[in-house]
Design an enzyme around this catalytic site. Structure first.
Site, PDB file in Angstrom:
ATOM      1  N   GLY A 385     -46.634   6.017   2.918  1.00 61.88           N
ATOM      2  CA  GLY A 385     -46.061   4.932   2.158  1.00 61.88           C
ATOM      3  C   GLY A 385     -44.830   4.898   1.750  1.00 61.88           C
ATOM      4  N   SER A 386     -44.497   4.419   0.747  1.00 60.40           N
ATOM      5  CA  SER A 386     -43.135   4.007   0.233  1.00 60.40           C
ATOM      6  C   SER A 386     -42.011   5.094   0.104  1.00 60.40           C
ATOM      7  CB  SER A 386     -43.153   2.811  -0.935  1.00 60.40           C
ATOM      8  OG  SER A 386     -43.896   1.839  -0.539  1.00 60.40           O
ATOM      9  N   VAL A 387     -42.314   6.261   0.113  1.00 58.61           N
ATOM     10  CA  VAL A 387     -41.590   7.429  -0.273  1.00 58.61           C
ATOM     11  C   VAL A 387     -40.360   7.274   0.925  1.00 58.61           C
ATOM     12  CG1 VAL A 387     -42.931   8.861  -1.570  1.00 58.61           C
ATOM     13  CG2 VAL A 387     -42.915   8.956   0.797  1.00 58.61           C
ATOM     14  N   VAL A 388     -40.804   6.834   2.281  1.00 60.90           N
ATOM     15  CA  VAL A 388     -39.828   6.774   3.203  1.00 60.90           C
ATOM     16  C   VAL A 388     -38.879   5.715   3.149  1.00 60.90           C
ATOM     17  CG1 VAL A 388     -41.563   7.978   4.909  1.00 60.90           C
ATOM     18  CG2 VAL A 388     -41.368   5.588   4.945  1.00 60.90           C
ATOM     19  N   LYS A 389     -38.859   4.706   2.213  1.00 63.39           N
ATOM     20  CA  LYS A 389     -37.983   3.663   2.287  1.00 63.39           C
ATOM     21  C   LYS A 389     -36.379   4.014   1.874  1.00 63.39           C
ATOM     22  CE  LYS A 389     -41.457   0.214   0.490  1.00 63.39           C
ATOM     23  NZ  LYS A 389     -41.942  -0.522  -0.484  1.00 63.39           N
TER      24      LYS A 389
END
Length: 689
Positions: A385-389
């Site tokens: 999910g969005s942790v890699v943004k």
């Protein structure tokens, strides 16, 4: 007549003289030969008479201990009574059977693992003539020794081996262990549950038990129970010995076949450190096999001690946090969360790569208990999910498809006939790169992806098609790899997954999903390295479990002198402008500390000034042919923001859906950081700082 008599009489002394002369010559030759033997070859022949045989045996030593970073014993050696067998050269099966029969009168043995062949071999030795008579000479003539032996065993009936007494079965079990022994190499016959009485009986009767010894051995002991044990790994038993598939590797390094070696985890990774130096004893025997002398030619030394980076007090607390939050989430929505079973966390020093706690907890619903599965932080990968943004924004800035501070309006994007793709809320407004991280805008990341794929129109015309360059897949993954995403972290462990890369597709929607962490999969360890790299100003360091190697000393609790330190190793520096990393760091700070940040309600009031990124990934899988919708929750972070000393990653797979979620990722992350800084404060107070 008289003359003839005189002539004969005169001839007699001549003949006698000749005879005496011949005898004299023979004796002279004999004396000469004896002289040659005595003087020239006497020493050589005496050496042959006195000839002895010297053999060297290697005695195993205990493995090194394992300590945590605070020098608390994590893995120890527990001494146990042991009965061993060291066979002299040329020992035959009949002789081993005699030893087994004598030993069976003194000790008990587990007979549950006896095979049919074990029993047949015993029956054969007790009825050798009868057994061999069942295979005719005609049948045996073309057989090798092994084939003949197997043919004889085949003729032994099931009935003949079905009525052994308990005593006979114990003899068979003992002989089974004796048969494993190699010449002059101690083989453990029994080292678990040897009673003091058994030990004493065997010790008193050693003169009647050739090759048997009553001694002490060791087993691995774990003072912290199962805490961290799945990562510590295990060692083989002496009965297992070295793995058959690795026999050549170990044998060329001085191992014996029945040596215990690290089979998994850190025991395997640091086998060379922990194995120790065997004691070597030289045995001298005469030609008849009688022992004349023994001499220790190499002193044995137990293995070196391994000091870990792990803080076991902190590790126990992290395990407890995962268990409590996982159980709360399951009990809160037992139906919606019926597939939830794992919680994973890695806590690391972002500047050194030292792993402070690595935890995995799995809930067994049937047994209503938790299982330590810390290895899943290295083995299992999930869509995060969005942790890699943070990595996506840095890829966009460095590739030039967005500019620092560039604003994009967050509204759903529709490509062709596909469903609109938007953010978690339709009211995020117009955001720059930092704001996109704070509010976790999907749309901002979608535009980065589309532009990297060759689509530069803005605002994007909803409903129209999009051009897409497949080379963009490799480009963005190259950026991600700089942070450790999709590649090995380099952790000192025998195995780690690199995650799974989805198929490169020309569908831009899939590439957009990858930009928000919903396509490729990563391990919790990779996510910990990723957030550490951001916290550490773009320096990616190797995570490691080992901190030091110490020389062994007799003390039960203390570590010995330093042998080797494990230093920080920088694997790479992110190849981009430092100001770009500064912007992502600011975005991560605002996630936790600024109103509107997706982690603000959990971290805003923390004195340790944390930064990080939240993540939710939609996830589908099949069960009994039925498609199941669920979500993975994740969280990465570090603190303090300006001088980070601790970073973490949390992954909780299959959490149900948003409407039925306990905020388990936030709760775990918050409690981990609270515990870390509370423990630090407590220790500082105890140290008087």
């Amino acid at each position: 007549m008289v003359r003839e008599k005189k002539r004969k009489k005169s001839q007699l002394p001549v003949r006698l003289n000749i005879l005496f002369f011949i005898v004299f010559l023979l004796f002279s030759v004999l004396i000469l030969q004896l002289g040659v033997v005595q003087i020239l070859n006497g020493e050589e022949f005496q050496e042959e008479i006195d000839r002895t045989i010297q053999d060297t045996t290697k005695i195993p030593v205990p493995r090194g201990k394992i300590f945590d970073r605070n020098q608390n014993v994590v893995v120890d050696n527990e001494p146990v009574y042991s009965i061993t067998y060291t066979p002299p050269k040329g020992t035959q099966a009949d002789e081993r059977l005699e030893v087994a029969e004598s030993l069976a009168e003194l000790i008990s043995m587990d007979t549950g693992l006896l095979t049919e062949r074990n029993k047949k071999e015993y029956w054969y030795l007790k009825h050798k003539e009868e057994a061999e008579s069942r295979v005719s000479d005609e049948e045996a003539v073309d057989m090798s020794n092994a084939e003949y032996y197997n043919a004889v065993l085949e003729e032994i009936t099931e009935e003949e081996i079905s009525n052994f007494s308990k005593q006979e079965k114990e003899v068979i079990a003992i002989k089974k262990e004796l048969d494993k022994a190699y010449s002059l190499t101690p083989q453990i016959v029994k080292n678990k549950d040897v009673t003091a009485e058994e030990y004493a009986k065997v010790a008193e009767n050693l003169d009647k038990l050739p090759g048997i010894n009553a001694t002490t051995d060791w087993d691995r002991e774990y003072p912290y129970g199962d805490t961290f044990q799945s990562l510590l790994g295990s060692i083989t038993t002496q009965q297992q010995g070295i793995p058959a598939e690795d026999e050549e590797y170990y044998m060329t390094r001085g191992y014996s076949r029945n040596d215990r070696v690290g089979r998994s985890g850190l025991e395997e990774q640091y086998e060379d450190v922990l194995r120790g130096r065997k004691e070597q004893i030289q045995y001298t025997t005469d030609k008849s096999g009688r022992l004349i002398d023994t001499e220790t030619v190499v002193e044995g030394q137990r293995g070196k001690d391994l000091v870990l980076t792990i803080d076991m007090e902190f590790q126990k607390e992290v395990d407890k946090i995962l268990q409590e939050e996982l159980l709360t989430a399951i009990q809160k929505h037992p139906t919606a969360n019926r597939h939830m079973e794992d919680a994973l966390a890695v806590v690391i020093d972002p500047q050194t790569g030292e792993l402070l706690a690595v935890s995995g907890q799995s809930y067994d619903r049937e047994d209503n208990e938790f299982v330590n599965t810390a290895h899943k932080t290295l083995y299992d990968s999930h869509v995060p999910g969005s942790v890699v943004k943070g990595a996506t924004v840095l890829a966009g800035l460095d590739s030039g498809v967005i500019s620092p501070g560039e604003y994009i309006h967050d509204s759903p994007i529709k490509i062709g006939t596909g469903a609109p793709k938007g953010s978690w809320s339709n009211n995020l407004g117009t955001l720059d790169d930092i704001g996109a991280l704070r509010r976790s805008s999907n749309v901002y990341m979608f535009y980065i992806a589309l532009r990297m794929g060759g689509e530069y129109r803005y605002p994007f015309p909803n409903g129209s098609g999009a051009s897409f360059d497949l080379n963009a897949w490799q480009e963005i993954r190259n950026y991600f790899r700089q942070f450790g995403l999709g590649t090995e972290t380099g952790v000192d462990y025998p195995y780690e997954s690199t995650g799974l890369k989805g198929e490169n597709t020309s569908r831009p929607g899939i590439f957009m999903d990858n930009a928000i962490g919903q396509y490729d999969t990563y391990t919790t360890m990779q996510l910990a390295q990723y957030v550490s790299t951001i916290a550490n100003d773009g320096y990616r360091v190797r995570p490691h479990f080992a901190k030091e190697v110490r020389e062994p000393i007799p003390s039960m609790e203390e570590v010995g002198p330093l042998y080797k330190s494990i230093n920080t190793e920088v694997l790479n520096r992110i190849e981009m402008n430092d100001s770009y990393i500064d912007r992502v760091q600011e975005g991560f700070r605002q996630v936790f500390q600024s109103p509107g940040g997706t982690g603000y309600s959990y971290f805003a009031d923390k004195s340790y000034q944390p930064a990080g990124k939240t993540g939710t990934a939609e996830y589908e899988f099949y069960e009994d042919g039925k498609q199941i919708y669920t979500e993975n929750l994740s969280l990465v972070g570090y603190a303090p923001y300006d001088e980070p000393e601790v970073a973490f990653a949390v992954v909780v797979p299959k959490t149900g859906d948003t409407s039925n979620q306990h905020p388990i990722n936030h709760m775990i992350g918050e409690r981990i950081l609270d515990t870390y800084f509370d423990l630090k404060e407590k220790r500082d107070e105890e140290a008087g700082e």
